[in-house]
Design an enzyme around this catalytic site. Structure first.
Site, PDB file in Angstrom:
ATOM      1  N   ASP A 184       0.859  -1.182   0.000  1.00 23.42           N
ATOM      2  CA  ASP A 184       0.000   0.000   0.000  1.00 23.42           C
ATOM      3  C   ASP A 184       0.890   1.225   0.000  1.00 23.42           C
ATOM      4  O   ASP A 184       1.974   1.213   0.595  1.00 23.42           O
ATOM      5  CB  ASP A 184      -0.909  -0.008   1.249  1.00 23.42           C
ATOM      6  CG  ASP A 184      -2.088   0.928   1.101  1.00 23.42           C
ATOM      7  OD1 ASP A 184      -1.876   2.157   1.004  1.00 23.42           O
ATOM      8  OD2 ASP A 184      -3.230   0.429   1.061  1.00 23.42           O
ATOM      9  N   THR A 189     -11.026  -6.971  -8.590  1.00 21.33           N
ATOM     10  CA  THR A 189     -12.411  -6.553  -8.319  1.00 21.33           C
ATOM     11  C   THR A 189     -12.429  -5.045  -8.052  1.00 21.33           C
ATOM     12  O   THR A 189     -13.378  -4.541  -7.471  1.00 21.33           O
ATOM     13  CB  THR A 189     -13.007  -7.297  -7.107  1.00 21.33           C
ATOM     14  OG1 THR A 189     -12.147  -7.087  -5.981  1.00 21.33           O
ATOM     15  CG2 THR A 189     -13.177  -8.770  -7.358  1.00 21.33           C
ATOM     16  N   ARG A 227     -10.781  -1.819 -10.246  1.00 22.37           N
ATOM     17  CA  ARG A 227     -11.113  -1.045 -11.450  1.00 22.37           C
ATOM     18  C   ARG A 227     -10.366  -1.641 -12.633  1.00 22.37           C
ATOM     19  O   ARG A 227      -9.198  -2.024 -12.523  1.00 22.37           O
ATOM     20  CB  ARG A 227     -10.704   0.432 -11.294  1.00 22.37           C
ATOM     21  CG  ARG A 227     -11.651   1.264 -10.429  1.00 22.37           C
ATOM     22  CD  ARG A 227     -13.036   1.454 -11.066  1.00 22.37           C
ATOM     23  NE  ARG A 227     -13.934   2.213 -10.226  1.00 22.37           N
ATOM     24  CZ  ARG A 227     -14.801   1.689  -9.354  1.00 22.37           C
ATOM     25  NH1 ARG A 227     -14.881   0.378  -9.197  1.00 22.37           N
ATOM     26  NH2 ARG A 227     -15.592   2.467  -8.653  1.00 22.37           N
ATOM     27  N   ASP A 282     -13.697  -8.803 -12.211  1.00 27.30           N
ATOM     28  CA  ASP A 282     -15.077  -8.318 -12.088  1.00 27.30           C
ATOM     29  C   ASP A 282     -15.179  -6.950 -12.756  1.00 27.30           C
ATOM     30  O   ASP A 282     -16.265  -6.402 -12.880  1.00 27.30           O
ATOM     31  CB  ASP A 282     -15.444  -8.208 -10.605  1.00 27.30           C
ATOM     32  CG  ASP A 282     -16.878  -7.758 -10.389  1.00 27.30           C
ATOM     33  OD1 ASP A 282     -17.783  -8.418 -10.947  1.00 27.30           O
ATOM     34  OD2 ASP A 282     -17.109  -6.748  -9.696  1.00 27.30           O
ATOM     35  N   GLU A 300     -15.045  -1.753 -19.940  1.00 24.07           N
ATOM     36  CA  GLU A 300     -16.349  -2.262 -19.499  1.00 24.07           C
ATOM     37  C   GLU A 300     -17.508  -1.324 -19.808  1.00 24.07           C
ATOM     38  O   GLU A 300     -18.650  -1.758 -19.902  1.00 24.07           O
ATOM     39  CB  GLU A 300     -16.331  -2.594 -18.001  1.00 24.07           C
ATOM     40  CG  GLU A 300     -16.250  -1.394 -17.075  1.00 24.07           C
ATOM     41  CD  GLU A 300     -16.305  -1.816 -15.598  1.00 24.07           C
ATOM     42  OE1 GLU A 300     -15.514  -2.671 -15.199  1.00 24.07           O
ATOM     43  OE2 GLU A 300     -17.133  -1.260 -14.858  1.00 24.07           O
ATOM     44  N   HIS A 354     -18.990  -6.657 -13.113  1.00 20.83           N
ATOM     45  CA  HIS A 354     -18.987  -5.622 -12.067  1.00 20.83           C
ATOM     46  C   HIS A 354     -20.123  -5.859 -11.067  1.00 20.83           C
ATOM     47  O   HIS A 354     -20.943  -4.972 -10.820  1.00 20.83           O
ATOM     48  CB  HIS A 354     -19.105  -4.214 -12.687  1.00 20.83           C
ATOM     49  CG  HIS A 354     -18.437  -3.163 -11.839  1.00 20.83           C
ATOM     50  ND1 HIS A 354     -17.634  -2.179 -12.366  1.00 20.83           N
ATOM     51  CD2 HIS A 354     -18.449  -2.964 -10.497  1.00 20.83           C
ATOM     52  CE1 HIS A 354     -17.191  -1.409 -11.382  1.00 20.83           C
ATOM     53  NE2 HIS A 354     -17.674  -1.870 -10.247  1.00 20.83           N
TER      54      HIS A 354
HETATM   55  P1  NAD Z   1     -10.075   2.412   0.377  1.00 22.24           P
HETATM   56  O1  NAD Z   1      -9.917   3.851   0.028  1.00 22.24           O
HETATM   57  O2  NAD Z   1     -10.564   2.051   1.749  1.00 22.24           O
HETATM   58  O3  NAD Z   1      -8.669   1.656   0.167  1.00 22.24           O
HETATM   59  C1  NAD Z   1      -7.840   1.855  -0.928  1.00 22.24           C
HETATM   60  C2  NAD Z   1      -6.416   1.579  -0.488  1.00 22.24           C
HETATM   61  O4  NAD Z   1      -5.574   1.687  -1.637  1.00 22.24           O
HETATM   62  C3  NAD Z   1      -5.894   2.596   0.551  1.00 22.24           C
HETATM   63  O5  NAD Z   1      -5.311   1.926   1.635  1.00 22.24           O
HETATM   64  C4  NAD Z   1      -4.864   3.394  -0.231  1.00 22.24           C
HETATM   65  O6  NAD Z   1      -3.789   3.873   0.570  1.00 22.24           O
HETATM   66  C5  NAD Z   1      -4.392   2.361  -1.241  1.00 22.24           C
HETATM   67  N1  NAD Z   1      -3.704   2.962  -2.387  1.00 22.24           N
HETATM   68  C6  NAD Z   1      -3.926   4.154  -2.986  1.00 22.24           C
HETATM   69  N2  NAD Z   1      -3.050   4.345  -3.985  1.00 22.24           N
HETATM   70  C7  NAD Z   1      -2.245   3.250  -4.006  1.00 22.24           C
HETATM   71  C8  NAD Z   1      -1.136   2.869  -4.796  1.00 22.24           C
HETATM   72  N3  NAD Z   1      -0.655   3.686  -5.757  1.00 22.24           N
HETATM   73  N4  NAD Z   1      -0.565   1.685  -4.542  1.00 22.24           N
HETATM   74  C9  NAD Z   1      -1.030   0.877  -3.547  1.00 22.24           C
HETATM   75  N5  NAD Z   1      -2.066   1.187  -2.763  1.00 22.24           N
HETATM   76  C10 NAD Z   1      -2.666   2.367  -2.997  1.00 22.24           C
HETATM   77  O7  NAD Z   1     -10.990   1.798  -0.748  1.00 22.24           O
HETATM   78  P2  NAD Z   1     -11.897   0.474  -0.658  1.00 22.24           P
HETATM   79  O8  NAD Z   1     -13.221   0.812  -0.119  1.00 22.24           O
HETATM   80  O9  NAD Z   1     -11.102  -0.620  -0.056  1.00 22.24           O
HETATM   81  O10 NAD Z   1     -12.113   0.181  -2.231  1.00 22.24           O
HETATM   82  C11 NAD Z   1     -11.018  -0.154  -3.072  1.00 22.24           C
HETATM   83  C12 NAD Z   1     -11.458  -0.068  -4.512  1.00 22.24           C
HETATM   84  O11 NAD Z   1     -12.431  -1.082  -4.763  1.00 22.24           O
HETATM   85  C13 NAD Z   1     -12.197   1.232  -4.884  1.00 22.24           C
HETATM   86  O12 NAD Z   1     -11.293   2.246  -5.240  1.00 22.24           O
HETATM   87  C14 NAD Z   1     -13.035   0.810  -6.053  1.00 22.24           C
HETATM   88  O13 NAD Z   1     -12.322   1.092  -7.233  1.00 22.24           O
HETATM   89  C15 NAD Z   1     -13.170  -0.702  -5.893  1.00 22.24           C
HETATM   90  N6  NAD Z   1     -14.575  -1.140  -5.713  1.00 22.24           N
HETATM   91  C16 NAD Z   1     -15.081  -2.067  -6.570  1.00 22.24           C
HETATM   92  C17 NAD Z   1     -16.384  -2.517  -6.427  1.00 22.24           C
HETATM   93  C18 NAD Z   1     -16.981  -3.575  -7.335  1.00 22.24           C
HETATM   94  O14 NAD Z   1     -18.204  -3.766  -7.319  1.00 22.24           O
HETATM   95  N7  NAD Z   1     -16.198  -4.276  -8.120  1.00 22.24           N
HETATM   96  C19 NAD Z   1     -17.178  -2.002  -5.394  1.00 22.24           C
HETATM   97  C20 NAD Z   1     -16.608  -1.070  -4.515  1.00 22.24           C
HETATM   98  C21 NAD Z   1     -15.305  -0.641  -4.677  1.00 22.24           C
END
Ligand code: NAD
Length: 336
Positions: free
Chosen positions: A174, A233, A235, A259, A264, A296
């Site tokens: 992270d 899952t 982006r 996903d 998409e 998705h």
């Molecule tokens: P979050 O903000 O709680 O966590 C994201 C983490 O990524 C953070 O700890 C952040 O520090 C880290 N991060 C940021 N830039 C980074 C990098 N360059 N390298 C490594 N880590 C990095 O977000 P979350 O709620 O856990 O959601 C994560 C992602 O899941 C969302 O951004 C969204 O794109 C995706 N999502 C997908 C679905 C789906 O239906 N498929 C649904 C909800 C969210």
């Protein structure tokens, strides 16, 4: 507030109408996604509400500004489809639903892993046709494997706990390592290269930002162990699909479960079963027996849909009442 809800499906209407009875907002549902062409529908509204594949780019945001839109309410966590800098220039607040059900996404990630590994989708079809043979259904024990989690926020942490519970060694990468979480003993933070080189299963849970765009590319994918499993899952644009296809073709990438998909917008959330699909990359992906694609749906539980509607409407109410906007997304979110 008068709210134009774009890109709505029957389930959006159902859950927003249910939650909307507790608010004074006037909700108008449009099936079209928001983009430059459909932006004029937002004339006369106070706010627009959008989802992951609405295109809220510079031009669209400028138009929303001209129409006097005060709020862009995202009914999702990710905000990569909104030009946050232009929104700031136009004085439009961007609000999101930071967590609707991180469990839903983490659990779907596990579903992709188990399906790819134990081939339950293939077994289901076989058995229905009276074929009870086990040929080519061999899987591997997940217990004892190393799982790499890229992005250890809300979803990444829940996923890490699930995999730890299955007896895996979990490593994480992270940009902002969470030392408190590491102290709990669920995972150990390593560099991205160490994670790529040591993991049997890699799962992406970081947001899409300029830094993470194609974080999985020709270079990083070949650092992965031969035969490893890659799951996305988060982006679509985190993975360079062409790199993944090359690595699958050469037998380097063992499994791919997605996903989300780079292109998409043109496919997902639609029934194209009677249409000729012309997306060459998707067709190519679907030709591999070790690739699993879902459209998705990781978020798609009744818990999450209720939470999405409740928090989105709550965000709009907070704005209307001049309260603190706890779910505001400013341009600083992409400057990190
Ligand atoms: P979050 O903000 O709680 O966590 C994201 C983490 O990524 C953070 O700890 C952040 O520090 C880290 N991060 C940021 N830039 C980074 C990098 N360059 N390298 C490594 N880590 C990095 O977000 P979350 O709620 O856990 O959601 C994560 C992602 O899941 C969302 O951004 C969204 O794109 C995706 N999502 C997908 C679905 C789906 O239906 N498929 C649904 C909800 C969210």
């Amino acid at each position: 507030m008068k709210v134009a809800i774009f890109g709505t499906k029957s389930y959006d209407k159902e859950f927003f109408k249910l939650e909307g009875v507790n608010t004074t907002h006037e909700l108008v549902f449009f099936e079209s996604r928001l983009r430059v062409k459909t932006a004029p529908l937002a004339r006369g509204f106070d706010a627009v509400c959008v989802f992951v594949n609405d295109v809220v780019d510079t031009e669209t945001v400028k138009m929303l500004g001209e129409f006097g839109i005060k709020v862009i309410a995202l009914r999702c966590a990710g905000f990569n489809n909104v030009d946050l800098i232009e929104a700031e220039k136009q004085g439009i607040e961007v609000l999101r639903v930071p967590a609707y059900s991180p469990y839903a996404v983490a659990e779907h990630t596990l579903a992709l892993i188990l399906t790819l590994n134990r081939k339950t989708h293939k077994a289901y079809n076989r058995v229905r046709e009276g074929n009870f043979s086990l040929d080519r259904l061999t899987g591997f024990d997940i217990y004892g494997k190393t799982v790499g989690v890229i992005g250890t926020g809300k979803i990444g942490q829940i996923f890490a706990r699930i995999m730890k519970g299955m007896g895996c060694k979990v490593v994480g990468f992270d940009l902002y390592p969470n030392k408190e979480f590491e102290k709990e003993g669920v995972l150990k933070y390593v560099t991205l290269n160490e994670l790529l080189e040591s993991s049997d299963i890699i799962s992406l849970h970081c947001p899409l930002t300029p830094q993470t765009h194609h974080i999985i590319n020709d270079h990083s994918i070949w650092r992965m162990k031969k035969g490893a499993m890659l799951i996305n899952t988060s982006r679509g644009r985190l993975i360079d699909t062409e790199s993944a296809i090359r690595a699958l073709s050469k037998g380097h990438l063992g499994y791919l479960g997605i996903d989300v998909y780079e292109q998409e917008e043109k496919l997902f959330f639609r029934d194209l079963s009677e249409t000729l699909i012309r997306d060459e990359k998707m067709l190519n992906l679907m030709s591999f027996p070790n690739v699993l694609v879902t459209g998705h749906q990781a978020f798609f539980t009744d818990t999450a849909l209720t939470q999405i509607a409740r928090v989105t409407l709550g965000n709009l109410t907070a704005f209307e009442k001049g309260e603190e906007l706890v779910n505001r997304v400013g341009s600083e979110a992409i400057k990190g």
